[in-house]
Design a protein around this motif. Structure first.
Motif, PDB file in Angstrom:
ATOM      1  N   ARG A   5      -3.387  16.480 -11.465  1.00  0.00           N
ATOM      2  CA  ARG A   5      -3.090  15.382 -10.543  1.00  0.00           C
ATOM      3  C   ARG A   5      -2.287  15.897  -9.366  1.00  0.00           C
ATOM      4  N   CYS A   6      -2.331  15.144  -8.290  1.00  0.00           N
ATOM      5  CA  CYS A   6      -1.554  15.504  -7.117  1.00  0.00           C
ATOM      6  C   CYS A   6      -0.076  15.635  -7.506  1.00  0.00           C
ATOM      7  N   PRO A   7       0.533  16.784  -7.195  1.00  0.00           N
ATOM      8  CA  PRO A   7       1.935  16.984  -7.578  1.00  0.00           C
ATOM      9  C   PRO A   7       2.904  16.084  -6.824  1.00  0.00           C
ATOM     10  N   GLN A   8       2.455  15.505  -5.739  1.00  0.00           N
ATOM     11  CA  GLN A   8       3.350  14.648  -4.960  1.00  0.00           C
ATOM     12  C   GLN A   8       3.227  13.169  -5.279  1.00  0.00           C
ATOM     13  N   CYS A   9       2.027  12.684  -5.492  1.00  0.00           N
ATOM     14  CA  CYS A   9       1.865  11.238  -5.667  1.00  0.00           C
ATOM     15  C   CYS A   9       1.120  10.871  -6.946  1.00  0.00           C
ATOM     16  N   ASP A  10       0.728  11.875  -7.732  1.00  0.00           N
ATOM     17  CA  ASP A  10       0.098  11.622  -9.023  1.00  0.00           C
ATOM     18  C   ASP A  10      -1.294  11.005  -8.926  1.00  0.00           C
ATOM     19  N   SER A  11      -1.950  11.166  -7.798  1.00  0.00           N
ATOM     20  CA  SER A  11      -3.345  10.714  -7.702  1.00  0.00           C
ATOM     21  C   SER A  11      -4.256  11.700  -8.425  1.00  0.00           C
ATOM     22  N   ASP A  12      -5.377  11.222  -8.900  1.00  0.00           N
ATOM     23  CA  ASP A  12      -6.271  12.172  -9.543  1.00  0.00           C
ATOM     24  C   ASP A  12      -7.162  12.888  -8.521  1.00  0.00           C
ATOM     25  N   GLU A  50      -7.260  17.951   0.780  1.00  0.00           N
ATOM     26  CA  GLU A  50      -6.103  17.159   1.154  1.00  0.00           C
ATOM     27  C   GLU A  50      -6.099  15.844   0.386  1.00  0.00           C
ATOM     28  N   CYS A  51      -4.940  15.492  -0.141  1.00  0.00           N
ATOM     29  CA  CYS A  51      -4.788  14.205  -0.822  1.00  0.00           C
ATOM     30  C   CYS A  51      -4.790  13.099   0.225  1.00  0.00           C
ATOM     31  N   ARG A  52      -5.643  12.118   0.054  1.00  0.00           N
ATOM     32  CA  ARG A  52      -5.717  11.086   1.087  1.00  0.00           C
ATOM     33  C   ARG A  52      -4.633  10.025   0.920  1.00  0.00           C
ATOM     34  N   ILE A  53      -3.834  10.118  -0.116  1.00  0.00           N
ATOM     35  CA  ILE A  53      -2.717   9.201  -0.284  1.00  0.00           C
ATOM     36  C   ILE A  53      -1.459   9.739   0.389  1.00  0.00           C
ATOM     37  N   CYS A  54      -1.118  10.990   0.087  1.00  0.00           N
ATOM     38  CA  CYS A  54       0.174  11.508   0.561  1.00  0.00           C
ATOM     39  C   CYS A  54       0.010  12.722   1.465  1.00  0.00           C
ATOM     40  N   TRP A  55      -1.208  13.176   1.695  1.00  0.00           N
ATOM     41  CA  TRP A  55      -1.526  14.309   2.572  1.00  0.00           C
ATOM     42  C   TRP A  55      -1.077  15.652   2.017  1.00  0.00           C
ATOM     43  N   TYR A  56      -0.791  15.696   0.741  1.00  0.00           N
ATOM     44  CA  TYR A  56      -0.536  16.996   0.121  1.00  0.00           C
ATOM     45  C   TYR A  56      -1.807  17.828   0.236  1.00  0.00           C
ATOM     46  N   ILE A  57      -1.651  19.107   0.534  1.00  0.00           N
ATOM     47  CA  ILE A  57      -2.815  19.983   0.636  1.00  0.00           C
ATOM     48  C   ILE A  57      -2.842  20.955  -0.528  1.00  0.00           C
TER      49      ILE A  57
HETATM   50 ZN    ZN Z   1      -1.023  12.939  -3.225  1.00  0.00          ZN
END
Ligand code: ZN
Length: 70
Positions: free
Chosen positions: A54-61, A21-28
């Motif tokens: 990268r996260c497809p929702q918020c571009d976090s690595d 899970e992305c801890r920025i936007c909660w994308y799984i």
């Molecule tokens: Zn994200």
């Protein structure tokens, strides 16, 4: 003195079917689904994702993703 070892061993501990899970936007990220936007085919485990993924929702690595324990 095993700080470096701890960081490097993080991803290798992942199971092939682990969801993260992305801890920025909660994308799984679900390995069963892959990531269509990132052109990741279904069945790709998180540890097999390319380093530039990268996260497809918020571009976090990938560093920003946490394993979901279920
Ligand atoms: Zn994200």
């Amino acid at each position: 003195m095993n700080e470096a070892k701890d960081g490097a061993g993080k991803l290798s501990r992942l199971k092939e079917n682990s969801r993260l899970e992305c801890r920025i936007c909660w994308y799984i990220y679900d390995p069963v689904q892959g990531d269509e936007l990132g052109q990741i085919p279904p069945g790709t485990s998180f540890s097999d994702l390319p380093d530039h993924w990268r996260c497809p929702q918020c571009d976090s690595d990938k560093e920003m993703f946490l394993t979901i324990d279920d």
